[in-house]
Design an enzyme around this catalytic site. Structure first.
Site, PDB file in Angstrom:
ATOM      1  N   TYR A 104      -1.149  -3.670  -7.643  1.00  0.00           N
ATOM      2  CA  TYR A 104      -1.015  -4.664  -6.588  1.00  0.00           C
ATOM      3  C   TYR A 104      -1.849  -4.344  -5.348  1.00  0.00           C
ATOM      4  CZ  TYR A 104       1.203  -7.754  -3.166  1.00  0.00           C
ATOM      5  OH  TYR A 104       1.421  -8.700  -2.212  1.00  0.00           O
ATOM      6  N   GLY A 105      -2.381  -5.380  -4.744  1.00  0.00           N
ATOM      7  CA  GLY A 105      -2.957  -5.305  -3.403  1.00  0.00           C
ATOM      8  C   GLY A 105      -4.080  -4.299  -3.267  1.00  0.00           C
ATOM      9  N   ASN A 133       5.851  -8.570   2.478  1.00  0.00           N
ATOM     10  CA  ASN A 133       4.419  -8.367   2.270  1.00  0.00           C
ATOM     11  C   ASN A 133       3.880  -9.266   1.152  1.00  0.00           C
ATOM     12  OD1 ASN A 133       1.925  -6.985   2.866  1.00  0.00           O
ATOM     13  ND2 ASN A 133       2.163  -5.860   0.958  1.00  0.00           N
ATOM     14  N   LYS A 138      -9.572  -2.488   0.694  1.00  0.00           N
ATOM     15  CA  LYS A 138      -9.478  -1.373   1.639  1.00  0.00           C
ATOM     16  C   LYS A 138     -10.218  -0.133   1.131  1.00  0.00           C
ATOM     17  CE  LYS A 138      -6.497  -3.872   4.069  1.00  0.00           C
ATOM     18  NZ  LYS A 138      -6.929  -4.659   5.229  1.00  0.00           N
ATOM     19  N   ARG A 141       0.846  -1.201   0.000  1.00  0.00           N
ATOM     20  CA  ARG A 141       0.000   0.000   0.000  1.00  0.00           C
ATOM     21  C   ARG A 141       0.874   1.240   0.000  1.00  0.00           C
ATOM     22  NH1 ARG A 141      -2.342  -2.218   4.584  1.00  0.00           N
ATOM     23  NH2 ARG A 141      -1.518  -0.435   5.736  1.00  0.00           N
ATOM     24  N   HIS A 185     -11.907  -2.675  10.316  1.00  0.00           N
ATOM     25  CA  HIS A 185     -10.760  -3.518   9.970  1.00  0.00           C
ATOM     26  C   HIS A 185     -10.678  -4.645  11.008  1.00  0.00           C
ATOM     27  CE1 HIS A 185      -6.159  -3.649   9.026  1.00  0.00           C
ATOM     28  NE2 HIS A 185      -6.829  -4.476   8.267  1.00  0.00           N
ATOM     29  N   SER A 194      -2.686  -4.574  10.038  1.00  0.00           N
ATOM     30  CA  SER A 194      -2.297  -5.566   9.042  1.00  0.00           C
ATOM     31  C   SER A 194      -1.026  -6.293   9.477  1.00  0.00           C
ATOM     32  CB  SER A 194      -2.068  -4.882   7.685  1.00  0.00           C
ATOM     33  OG  SER A 194      -3.252  -4.329   7.193  1.00  0.00           O
ATOM     34  N   PHE A 252      -0.481 -18.382  18.803  1.00  0.00           N
ATOM     35  CA  PHE A 252      -1.122 -19.285  17.849  1.00  0.00           C
ATOM     36  C   PHE A 252      -2.249 -20.075  18.532  1.00  0.00           C
ATOM     37  CE2 PHE A 252       3.358 -18.727  16.473  1.00  0.00           C
ATOM     38  CZ  PHE A 252       3.088 -17.852  15.440  1.00  0.00           C
ATOM     39  N   GLY A 253      -2.210 -21.396  18.507  1.00  0.00           N
ATOM     40  CA  GLY A 253      -3.293 -22.194  19.077  1.00  0.00           C
ATOM     41  C   GLY A 253      -3.475 -22.009  20.566  1.00  0.00           C
ATOM     42  N   LYS A 274      -4.258 -11.413  12.338  1.00  0.00           N
ATOM     43  CA  LYS A 274      -5.708 -11.572  12.193  1.00  0.00           C
ATOM     44  C   LYS A 274      -6.050 -12.919  11.563  1.00  0.00           C
ATOM     45  CE  LYS A 274      -7.021  -7.912   9.902  1.00  0.00           C
ATOM     46  NZ  LYS A 274      -5.666  -7.366   9.606  1.00  0.00           N
ATOM     47  N   ASN A 305      -3.596 -19.234  22.010  1.00  0.00           N
ATOM     48  CA  ASN A 305      -4.403 -18.030  22.253  1.00  0.00           C
ATOM     49  C   ASN A 305      -5.836 -18.369  22.637  1.00  0.00           C
ATOM     50  OD1 ASN A 305      -2.177 -16.452  21.667  1.00  0.00           O
ATOM     51  ND2 ASN A 305      -2.782 -16.078  19.551  1.00  0.00           N
ATOM     52  N   ARG A 363       1.946 -12.304  -0.609  1.00  0.00           N
ATOM     53  CA  ARG A 363       0.564 -12.653  -0.268  1.00  0.00           C
ATOM     54  C   ARG A 363       0.102 -13.949  -0.912  1.00  0.00           C
ATOM     55  NH1 ARG A 363      -2.305  -8.914   3.295  1.00  0.00           N
ATOM     56  NH2 ARG A 363      -0.842  -7.167   3.488  1.00  0.00           N
ATOM     57  N   CYS A 395      -0.590  -8.485  11.770  1.00  0.00           N
ATOM     58  CA  CYS A 395      -0.434  -8.687  13.221  1.00  0.00           C
ATOM     59  C   CYS A 395      -1.188  -9.916  13.713  1.00  0.00           C
ATOM     60  CB  CYS A 395      -0.902  -7.455  13.984  1.00  0.00           C
ATOM     61  SG  CYS A 395       0.284  -6.090  13.981  1.00  0.00           S
ATOM     62  N   ASP A 431     -10.435 -10.217   7.945  1.00  0.00           N
ATOM     63  CA  ASP A 431      -9.868  -8.881   7.728  1.00  0.00           C
ATOM     64  C   ASP A 431     -10.850  -7.738   7.925  1.00  0.00           C
ATOM     65  OD1 ASP A 431      -7.636  -7.222   7.036  1.00  0.00           O
ATOM     66  OD2 ASP A 431      -8.470  -6.968   5.035  1.00  0.00           O
TER      67      ASP A 431
END
Length: 651
Positions: free
Chosen positions: A261-262, A430, A270, A112, A290, A312, A556-557, A316, A559, A432, A314, A337
């Site tokens: 892109y993106g 970044n 977005k 972005r 978001h 972004s 991860f799991g 999700k 959490n 994807r 982090c 997202d």
């Protein structure tokens, strides 16, 4: 592809303020363009509703494509586009998987571009707050409509010459949902078409629901008419020096130029879902956020839904696709997202995922961190800027333990053979994967329910290596809104930032506000109305580090142990205690059964250093007061004052 063969016909229906005025301002050029292109009466336009045809007609007059193709979203159509992109070198088929492809972008077109992204309104303060004198505004970029018209005339005239204009009808959200919205994107990039096919509900079925309903008009060009005068990588046309992304909430228009892109080019993401979406939500009384959405079922069979806002990259997607470590728990994904949320007639906040796919960050994703994602992306996936193995597979940082290194690797920069010691990163940070949500083995059965799912809790999360506890609960709705406004997190690779500095990112929406953030806060505060069942608000932080620089929590799991505590709080269990910053778990109420061997320093995870929080409150107050000036709601100012007082009174 359908070319036009007859003269332009007049239409009474408007096609959007900027493009309508942009074409009008070309004056005497229009007849020439009409004779050159003869686009409006083509078979392509004949199959479109009048409003859509008018939009396409005016855009084609401006952009001068060689042909128009109305996308039907069929598999046969996508197969044809992908074959053509493979022929030209824009895509490479990954033979190890079923219907997976790799794209490598120009190195100058990888993320972005927030500094080139604008909200366009009559008054600047409609788009961005007026900061205090001497303070640089950081909550969005404003542009006047006059300036945008100048840019449209300068950049878009003839920008699609030699290329096909693709018409993409798409629905954000399940087709027919009262929360969903319709968009029409015009683009000269087949990569964008293939990605939008995955990320949205696309094709003729959307046109069937359009009728005379208004829609969001999205115009995108890579900015490289043929024959190209640029020297960028020929297989990835783009024009980074001229890139601009503009959202016009008043006329529901999105104008994007120069990037392929993106979020710069997939305009349903977005640009529509958050920037235009948040402005529409403000006008219509709902929320566009978001946020991921997940369903969680406890061992007793009770199910609840949670929405969570993280910046972004982090975690999700990892949280939305969690494989729980606690026996008896089940987590199902509604979206990873974006959430569109609206109170129903019974006062319940209901949410839909407006997207149809996942556009996830690849590095760090693995069978260890997110086994569900790895199963999801094993077929029908479009990878961008990852590395490739010689056996036709993919590689990125994080896949070292499950990669056969007897095969050579080609990096995202096309370096072959890539070597870690000398080649830098194999995949762009970044990079994807773009993959259909329907392939996810843990998609919630109600993920496409047009009514949306009922939200019981909202989480705000951030990447904070020190000072912020793993989880705490807000004292009430106003305090929760202040917690969202005060979010700060390490910068990620999703935007054009490279340093790991702690950045203010209120509501994880800082790059995505479609209108003045002060009004946004007032809008959130206004949700607290009689007879509404407000979700509880929490803040989570999986990323706190100890004095040795290592993460204190396995994540991860695991959490699920935090979600388990939140679930019990939603049931009203007395497992929380007061603290200066909010309600913390009482000692022993985070379930650590089965992970004693990890020697988790639970006290350190929940320690609240007074000096840290004194500085935190000062920094947040300085930021919000400086950025919003007189637009800072008094309720948030009062919450900050109360927080500061509680912290000062800490022993």
């Amino acid at each position: 592809m359908l070319c036009a063969h007859r003269a332009v016909t007049s239409r009474a229906v408007a096609s959007g303020l900027v493009l309508r005025q942009g074409v009008r301002c070309l004056g005497s050029m229009i007849p020439t363009l009409q004779r050159d292109a003869d686009i409006a009466a083509s078979r392509a336009l004949a199959q479109l509703p009048p409003k859509v045809a008018s939009f396409v007609e005016r855009s084609a007059i401006l952009c001068k494509p060689k042909a128009i193709h109305v996308c039907d979203g069929s598999e046969a159509e996508m197969k044809k586009f992908k074959a053509e992109m493979c022929r030209t070198g824009m895509l490479e088929k990954l033979d190890k998987y079923h219907e997976c492809y790799l794209a490598r972008t120009d190195p100058n077109d990888v993320a972005r571009v927030e500094k080139k992204t604008f909200v366009v309104t009559e008054k600047k303060t409609d788009a961005v707050p007026e900061p205090q004198p001497g303070v640089e505004g950081m909550l969005g970029n404003w542009m006047s409509k006059e300036k945008l018209l100048e840019i449209v005339r300068d950049r878009f005239l003839g920008c699609m010459a030699g290329r096909t204009m693709y018409v993409i009808p798409f629905s954000m959200g399940p087709i027919g949902s009262p929360i969903s919205k319709i968009g029409i994107q015009l683009t000269d990039s087949p990569y964008v078409v293939a990605s939008m096919k995955i990320m949205t509900r696309m094709g003729g079925a959307v046109l069937g629901t359009l009728d005379e309903e208004d829609f969001v008009r999205c115009l995108h060009s890579v900015g490289c008419p043929l024959p190209s005068m640029h020297h960028y990588r020929e297989t990835w046309p783009c024009n980074p020096d001229q890139t601009i992304i503009a959202q016009v909430p008043d006329s529901k228009e999105i104008i994007s130029f120069g990037s392929g892109y993106g979020g710069n080019s997939l305009l349903g993401k977005k640009c529509f879902a958050l920037r235009i979406g948040s402005a529409l939500a403000y006008q219509e009384g709902w929320l566009a956020e978001h946020m991921l959405i997940l369903g969680i079922t406890n061992p007793a069979g009770v199910k609840r839904y949670i929405a969570a806002a993280f910046p972004s990259a982090c975690g999700k997607t990892n949280l939305a696709m969690m494989t729980p470590s606690l026996p008896g728990y089940k987590v199902e994904c509604v979206g990873d997202d974006i959430a569109w949320m609206k109170f129903d007639d019974e006062g319940v906040l209901r949410a839909i995922n407006p997207e149809n796919g996942f556009f996830g960050v690849a590095p760090g994703t693995s069978t260890k961190t997110n086994p569900v994602a790895m199963k999801t992306i094993a077929s029908n996936t479009l990878f961008t800027n990852v590395a490739k193995t010689d056996d036709g597979g993919v590689f990125w940082e994080g896949l070292e333990e499950e990669t056969d290194f007897s095969y050579d690797i080609t990096s995202w920069r096309n370096v072959h053979p890539w070597r870690k010691e000398t080649g830098g990163l194999a995949a762009h940070p970044n990079s994807r994967f773009c993959t259909p949500a329907s392939q996810c083995p843990t998609m919630d059965p109600s993920w496409e329910d047009p009514r949306g799912v009922p939200i019981s809790a909202i989480l705000f999360g951030s990447r904070r290596p020190e000072g912020v506890p793993m989880v705490y609960e807000s004292l009430d709705w106003k305090h929760g809104v202040m917690i969202g406004a005060a979010m700060r997190s390490e910068a990620t690779a999703a935007a054009e930032y490279s340093k790991k500095e702690i950045m203010h990112d209120p509501f994880a929406m800082r790059p995505f506000f479609g209108y003045n953030f002060g009004l946004y806060l007032k809008h959130w505060l206004s949700m607290d109305e009689p007879n509404r069942k407000l979700p509880k608000i929490f803040h989570v932080n999986w990323f706190r580090k100890g004095s040795d620089g290592k993460f204190l929590w396995p994540g991860f799991g695991q959490n699920i142990r935090v979600l388990d505590w939140i679930f019990r709080r939603l049931d009203g269990k007395d497992i929380a205690m007061n603290s200066p910053i909010g309600l913390l778990p009482k000692p022993g109420t985070i379930d650590l059964v089965g992970i004693a061997h990890l020697n988790i320093k639970i006290d350190e995870l929940f320690h609240i250093p007074k000096d840290f929080w004194q500085k935190e409150v000062r920094d947040v107050k300085c930021y919000l007061e400086g950025q919003l000036g007189n637009d800072l709601p008094e309720e948030i100012r009062n919450e900050l004052e109360k927080l500061q007082q509680r912290v000062e009174n800490m022993q």
